[in-house]
Design a protein around this motif. Structure first.
Motif, short mmCIF file in Angstrom:
data_model
loop_
_atom_site.label_atom_id
_atom_site.label_comp_id
_atom_site.label_asym_id
_atom_site.label_seq_id
_atom_site.Cartn_x
_atom_site.Cartn_y
_atom_site.Cartn_z
N VAL A 35 37.34 42.01 67.06
CA VAL A 35 36.49 42.74 66.14
C VAL A 35 35.48 43.35 66.89
N PHE A 36 34.60 42.42 67.79
CA PHE A 36 33.35 42.84 68.49
C PHE A 36 33.86 44.15 69.22
N TRP A 37 35.09 43.92 70.13
CA TRP A 37 35.53 44.87 70.97
C TRP A 37 36.08 45.99 70.17
N LEU A 38 36.68 45.90 69.07
CA LEU A 38 36.80 47.15 68.47
C LEU A 38 35.81 48.13 68.08
N GLY A 39 34.45 47.42 67.71
CA GLY A 39 33.39 48.14 67.39
C GLY A 39 32.98 48.84 68.61
N ARG A 40 33.04 48.34 70.13
CA ARG A 40 32.51 48.88 71.27
C ARG A 40 33.63 50.00 71.76
N TYR A 41 34.84 49.66 71.48
CA TYR A 41 35.83 50.99 71.85
C TYR A 41 35.80 52.01 70.87
N LEU A 42 35.59 51.92 69.77
CA LEU A 42 35.52 52.84 69.06
C LEU A 42 34.09 53.94 69.13
N LEU A 92 41.67 50.32 72.00
CA LEU A 92 41.12 50.51 70.70
C LEU A 92 42.14 49.95 69.77
N LYS A 93 43.32 50.56 69.82
CA LYS A 93 44.50 50.47 69.15
C LYS A 93 45.30 49.03 69.14
N ARG A 94 45.14 48.44 70.74
CA ARG A 94 45.57 47.19 70.86
C ARG A 94 44.70 46.08 70.09
N ASN A 95 43.43 46.34 70.45
CA ASN A 95 42.63 45.38 69.62
C ASN A 95 42.85 45.56 68.07
N ALA A 96 43.04 46.52 67.67
CA ALA A 96 43.27 46.71 66.03
C ALA A 96 44.51 45.84 65.72
N ARG A 97 45.36 46.04 66.46
CA ARG A 97 46.70 45.55 66.22
C ARG A 97 46.66 43.84 66.08
N THR A 98 46.03 43.40 66.95
CA THR A 98 45.88 41.82 66.86
C THR A 98 45.14 41.50 65.67
N ILE A 99 44.13 42.26 65.05
CA ILE A 99 43.45 41.80 63.97
C ILE A 99 43.78 42.52 62.74
N ARG A 100 45.13 43.11 62.78
CA ARG A 100 45.57 43.83 61.76
C ARG A 100 45.41 43.20 60.18
N PRO A 101 45.43 42.05 60.07
CA PRO A 101 45.14 41.34 58.75
C PRO A 101 43.76 41.71 58.27
N LEU A 102 42.65 41.63 59.23
CA LEU A 102 41.47 41.62 58.89
C LEU A 102 40.91 43.16 58.44
N LEU A 103 41.79 44.18 58.84
CA LEU A 103 41.18 45.59 58.65
C LEU A 103 41.66 46.15 57.26
N ASP A 105 30.11 41.84 60.44
CA ASP A 105 28.79 41.81 61.41
C ASP A 105 29.39 42.17 62.81
N ALA A 106 30.33 41.21 63.36
CA ALA A 106 30.93 41.58 64.63
C ALA A 106 31.27 42.97 65.13
N PHE A 107 31.95 43.80 64.12
CA PHE A 107 32.03 45.02 64.36
C PHE A 107 30.83 45.83 64.58
#
Length: 320
Positions: free
Chosen positions: A9-16, A95-106, A163-165
């Motif tokens: 989630v942290f890296w999702l925020g960074r990549y976006l 960004l998409k790879r990170n999002a896919r690994t945490i799909r249930p959280l989004l 918060d991590a995002f």
């Protein structure tokens, strides 16, 4: 929540945020061409240098001589190359790879916006656009990134993941804002002790969407209020360094082992406490930006180290 998920989630925020700010960096340089004298020349490889890569090596590897101008070679590295870690296509894929690994959280709406954003970037950045097309494309990418953030802000639970995002997003924003500023400092002006010309900051303000709010800031602080004070130290501007550090601190308070993170944030805040930011020469400003960037790198390492400590603690509890 598992620390590995928080890391994604942290890296999702960074990549976006990196997608958004790389597009803004490219447009800031394009705007500089408009603001500068007709005989001025722009050092396009500098865009690669301020992003932390060796432009000579990267240009020779990613953009061999195909009759391209230097500007086209740099744009190939930053836009179309699927191999360059700096390119919008590569960042969007990460960004998409990170999002896919945490799909249930989004939230579903956010996932759909992320997927649409990636499809758009992969299609539109496959070939080099003209300058005019590129400016419109970067503006559209910025708009779509903001749509993703808006959907997340309106639908995501206020949890550790949220918060991590935001921790990742504002850390990346602070870093990229200093890099965009550094381009304006170094373009055509090798660091000297002479006073900085202020008209060049219009390019940065345009890229960061801060022209109107800067005019309000000037009205509140006098007509001579310097853009450097505004971009570094004005806590009410969402892309200033001070605002980003404040948001990192607010997000970190709810994270495990936040003390070390907050201490590093406070050290960075001390760098921009001085009231003389607007009086810095070009050389002094470049040095200050380097210090801030080094501090942000250390802050990133502290955040990851805090996560590792917590993960080790959890494993100890499980095996006890």
């Amino acid at each position: 929540m598992l620390l590995k998920s928080l890391d994604h989630v942290f890296w999702l925020g960074r990549y976006l945020e990196r997608l958004d700010d790389t597009a803004r960096l490219i447009n800031a340089t394009s705007q500089l061409l408009i603001d500068s004298h007709k005989d001025s020349q722009v050092s396009w490889p500098l865009l690669i240098e301020v992003l932390g890569e060796d432009s000579r090596q990267l240009l020779s590897t990613e953009a061999p001589d195909q009759g391209f101008t230097t500007e086209q070679q740099v744009m190939q590295v930053l836009l179309t190359s699927a191999d360059s870690a700096l390119s919008l296509r590569s960042v969007s894929s990460a960004l998409k790879r990170n999002a896919r690994t945490i799909r249930p959280l989004l939230p579903r709406d956010m996932w759909e916006e992320l997927n649409t954003l990636d499809l758009f970037i992969q299609a539109e950045c496959e070939t080099l656009p003209s300058r005019q097309q590129r400016y419109r494309l970067m503006t559209e990418i910025t708009r779509r990134c903001q749509m993703v953030v808006g959907v997340l802000d309106g639908t995501m639970l206020r949890s550790d993941a949220f918060d991590a995002f935001n921790l990742g997003r504002h850390l990346e924003r602070a870093d990229m804002t200093t890099r965009i500023m550094d381009v304006m400092v170094l373009q055509q002006l090798q660091p000297t002790d002479i006073k900085r010309p202020r008209f060049r900051w219009l390019s940065v303000l345009n890229a960061l969407g801060g022209v109107e709010s800067y005019q309000y800031y000037q009205a509140q602080h006098g007509g001579d209020a310097d853009a450097v004070d505004y971009l570094l130290g004005y806590a009410d501007f969402p892309r200033s360094i001070r605002y980003c550090l404040n948001r990192v601190a607010a997000s970190a308070k709810a994270m495990p082992h936040s003390t070390a993170i907050l201490q590093q944030v406070w050290l960075l805040q001390d760098l921009i406490q001085t009231e003389q930011l607007g009086e810095l020469s070009t050389a002094q400003l470049h040095q200050l930006i380097d210090q801030i960037q080094s501090g942000l790198i250390l802050l990133h390492q502290v955040i990851l180290a805090a996560g590792s400590v917590e993960l080790a603690h959890n494993l100890d509890q499980l095996t006890a």
